[in-house]
Design an enzyme around this catalytic site. Sequence first.
Site, PDB file in Angstrom:
ATOM      1  N   CYS A  23      -5.076 -10.134  -1.796  1.00 47.23           N
ATOM      2  CA  CYS A  23      -4.096 -11.225  -1.648  1.00 47.23           C
ATOM      3  C   CYS A  23      -4.612 -12.590  -2.071  1.00 47.23           C
ATOM      4  O   CYS A  23      -4.148 -13.148  -3.072  1.00 47.23           O
ATOM      5  CB  CYS A  23      -3.625 -11.287  -0.198  1.00 47.23           C
TER       6      CYS A  23
HETATM    7  N1  NAD Z   1      -3.455  -4.858   1.699  1.00 54.40           N
HETATM    8  C1  NAD Z   1      -3.034  -5.915   2.363  1.00 54.40           C
HETATM    9  O1  NAD Z   1      -3.632  -6.317   3.341  1.00 54.40           O
HETATM   10  C2  NAD Z   1      -1.787  -6.668   1.938  1.00 54.40           C
HETATM   11  C3  NAD Z   1      -1.319  -7.696   2.781  1.00 54.40           C
HETATM   12  C4  NAD Z   1      -0.154  -8.369   2.429  1.00 54.40           C
HETATM   13  C5  NAD Z   1       0.506  -8.054   1.242  1.00 54.40           C
HETATM   14  N2  NAD Z   1       0.035  -7.059   0.429  1.00 54.40           N
HETATM   15  C6  NAD Z   1       0.786  -6.750  -0.781  1.00 54.40           C
HETATM   16  O2  NAD Z   1       1.394  -5.492  -0.613  1.00 54.40           O
HETATM   17  C7  NAD Z   1       1.454  -4.794  -1.887  1.00 54.40           C
HETATM   18  C8  NAD Z   1       0.795  -3.430  -1.776  1.00 54.40           C
HETATM   19  O3  NAD Z   1      -0.576  -3.630  -1.474  1.00 54.40           O
HETATM   20  P1  NAD Z   1      -1.505  -2.471  -0.904  1.00 54.40           P
HETATM   21  O4  NAD Z   1      -2.712  -3.135  -0.389  1.00 54.40           O
HETATM   22  O5  NAD Z   1      -0.749  -1.567  -0.004  1.00 54.40           O
HETATM   23  O6  NAD Z   1      -1.818  -1.663  -2.258  1.00 54.40           O
HETATM   24  P2  NAD Z   1      -2.540  -0.224  -2.370  1.00 54.40           P
HETATM   25  O7  NAD Z   1      -3.186  -0.210  -3.702  1.00 54.40           O
HETATM   26  O8  NAD Z   1      -3.341   0.042  -1.146  1.00 54.40           O
HETATM   27  O9  NAD Z   1      -1.338   0.804  -2.337  1.00 54.40           O
HETATM   28  C9  NAD Z   1      -0.380   0.902  -3.318  1.00 54.40           C
HETATM   29  C10 NAD Z   1       0.099   2.345  -3.410  1.00 54.40           C
HETATM   30  O10 NAD Z   1       1.184   2.387  -4.341  1.00 54.40           O
HETATM   31  C11 NAD Z   1       1.059   3.549  -5.125  1.00 54.40           C
HETATM   32  N3  NAD Z   1       1.855   3.380  -6.339  1.00 54.40           N
HETATM   33  C12 NAD Z   1       1.563   2.673  -7.446  1.00 54.40           C
HETATM   34  N4  NAD Z   1       2.581   2.734  -8.325  1.00 54.40           N
HETATM   35  C13 NAD Z   1       3.546   3.496  -7.748  1.00 54.40           C
HETATM   36  C14 NAD Z   1       4.835   3.939  -8.153  1.00 54.40           C
HETATM   37  N5  NAD Z   1       5.336   3.599  -9.326  1.00 54.40           N
HETATM   38  N6  NAD Z   1       5.518   4.730  -7.309  1.00 54.40           N
HETATM   39  C15 NAD Z   1       5.003   5.082  -6.105  1.00 54.40           C
HETATM   40  N7  NAD Z   1       3.800   4.696  -5.674  1.00 54.40           N
HETATM   41  C16 NAD Z   1       3.078   3.919  -6.484  1.00 54.40           C
HETATM   42  C17 NAD Z   1      -0.425   3.681  -5.324  1.00 54.40           C
HETATM   43  O11 NAD Z   1      -0.796   4.986  -5.708  1.00 54.40           O
HETATM   44  C18 NAD Z   1      -0.956   3.295  -3.923  1.00 54.40           C
HETATM   45  O12 NAD Z   1      -1.023   4.431  -3.084  1.00 54.40           O
HETATM   46  C19 NAD Z   1       0.807  -5.734  -2.887  1.00 54.40           C
HETATM   47  O13 NAD Z   1       1.786  -6.518  -3.502  1.00 54.40           O
HETATM   48  C20 NAD Z   1      -0.063  -6.619  -2.015  1.00 54.40           C
HETATM   49  O14 NAD Z   1      -0.277  -7.889  -2.593  1.00 54.40           O
HETATM   50  C21 NAD Z   1      -1.102  -6.358   0.757  1.00 54.40           C
END
Ligand code: NAD
Length: 448
Positions: free
Chosen positions: A286
Amino acid sequence: MTTASDGRLAGLIQKIDSREARIGIVGMGYVGLPLALLFSAQKFKVTGFDVVQSRVDTLNAGKSYIVRISPSEIQEAQKAGFRATTDYSNIAQMDAVIICVPTPLNMHHEPDLSFVTGTVQSLAPWLHEGQLIALESTTYPGTTEEVVVPLLEAGNPRGLKVSRSLSESGVHVAFSPEREDPGNTDVERHDIPKVVGGCGPAATQLATALYGTIFRRVVPVSSTAVAEMTKLLENIYRCVNIALVNELKQLCMRMGIDIHEVIDAAKTKPFGFQAFYPGPGLGGHCIPIDPFYLSWKARQFDFRTRFIDVAGEINTNMPYFVIEQIAAALNEQRKSIKGAKILVLGVAYKRDIDDLRESPSLTILELLREKGAAVAYNDPYFATVGHGRHYALNMTNTPLDNLGQYDAVVIVTDHSAYDFRAIVEQSQLVVDTRNATKGINSPKIVRC
Ligand SMILES: NC(=O)c1ccc[n+]([C@@H]2O[C@H](COP(=O)([O-])OP(=O)(O)OC[C@H]3O[C@@H](n4cnc5c(N)ncnc54)[C@H](O)[C@@H]3O)[C@@H](O)[C@H]2O)c1
């Protein structure tokens, strides 16, 4: 007069209230999987969608690939009907779909929305009337209206449109930013208020009803752009304040003042001050990334986001500053980085989590290696480390013993599993980038 669409809206809200609504969550990562578990705990039947077959298989086998989520939590969710799939045709059975896919930067430091657009294109053919689609991925203001809505409308064969008013039929689209703070055990997830902004009042109402089942407080705002900007403000606020203390730390070091003592004293002020702490640089998905989503969008409006630029410059430089401090500490002992044996403690981007995305440790390891050090790392959460930001590191975890063999031990992540007193006792030199050795007096410690 009640229209058919009013009736459908009330129908879905009723399904949400009675837990009959089927919920699809796209992206079973750090955000999507815990969200699926929260809805499952409320007895919703949840389907998790992911493109990685091994993730789907692991979940369906009742196992977990995220350290802080135990297999028993997955199994508990399965009892409520949770299952995972790669098959997007199942979207057709969902009443609400929440998108939690990555939003990284590309090689040119610009937003890479390919995961979002790929997801939306995959689910558009399966949309149905009255469905709620909510985006949670962090992104610039305008994404939902300018990117998601047109793709949803163009991609569904039935010509469904996004509903803009309470009386209009169609698909309901909302944005609701994720606010998780990984590793934070002080605040329960359901106590974190949830901001929602819909493309129309019906979408806001539906999203409020849905999230209201798992969060104690939902904060509706007037548009998706407001909700998108809210998330960016929160993260930019952190990014800028961390840069401020990182810069002041460097000044304090020159002036012989302990920045941590200063922060501890300042935070006794009961109003107008929030403590932020200096460190070896930003990490995670983030704070190092999201601000640049806004600076990129701002250029479209002939606007330069100077705070973001300056904060980015200071924070990006921190791993390089750490390297200078390691070199200076070794120099005091008539040694150089070249040829030195150096152990880096912690590769996760912050304490007690199994996430190394954008971790400053990776840059520090790369820079030390580039300068000719024999580097090793220890991290209880990572048996191996593959790639850094620029190079293949291909390293394996080194046991935390025989610390006297290293010319320097560098604390980059202050995992609570570490016994810092013992580490100082056994090491020749400890470079502490996290104030982890606070309260330990030893000439072997260099704090930076
Ligand atoms: N991790 C955090 O603490 C956090 C906090 C706030 C916001 N976010 C936001 O949330 C979003 C997700 O982050 P995250 O940390 O969960 O990411 P991540 O990489 O842990 O998980 C994303 C998942 O999406 C899957 N994926 C990718 N493309 C796909 C598709 N076309 N169809 C289905 N699945 C698909 C991936 O295989 C993965 O399992 C981002 O925008 C991030 O900025 C994350």
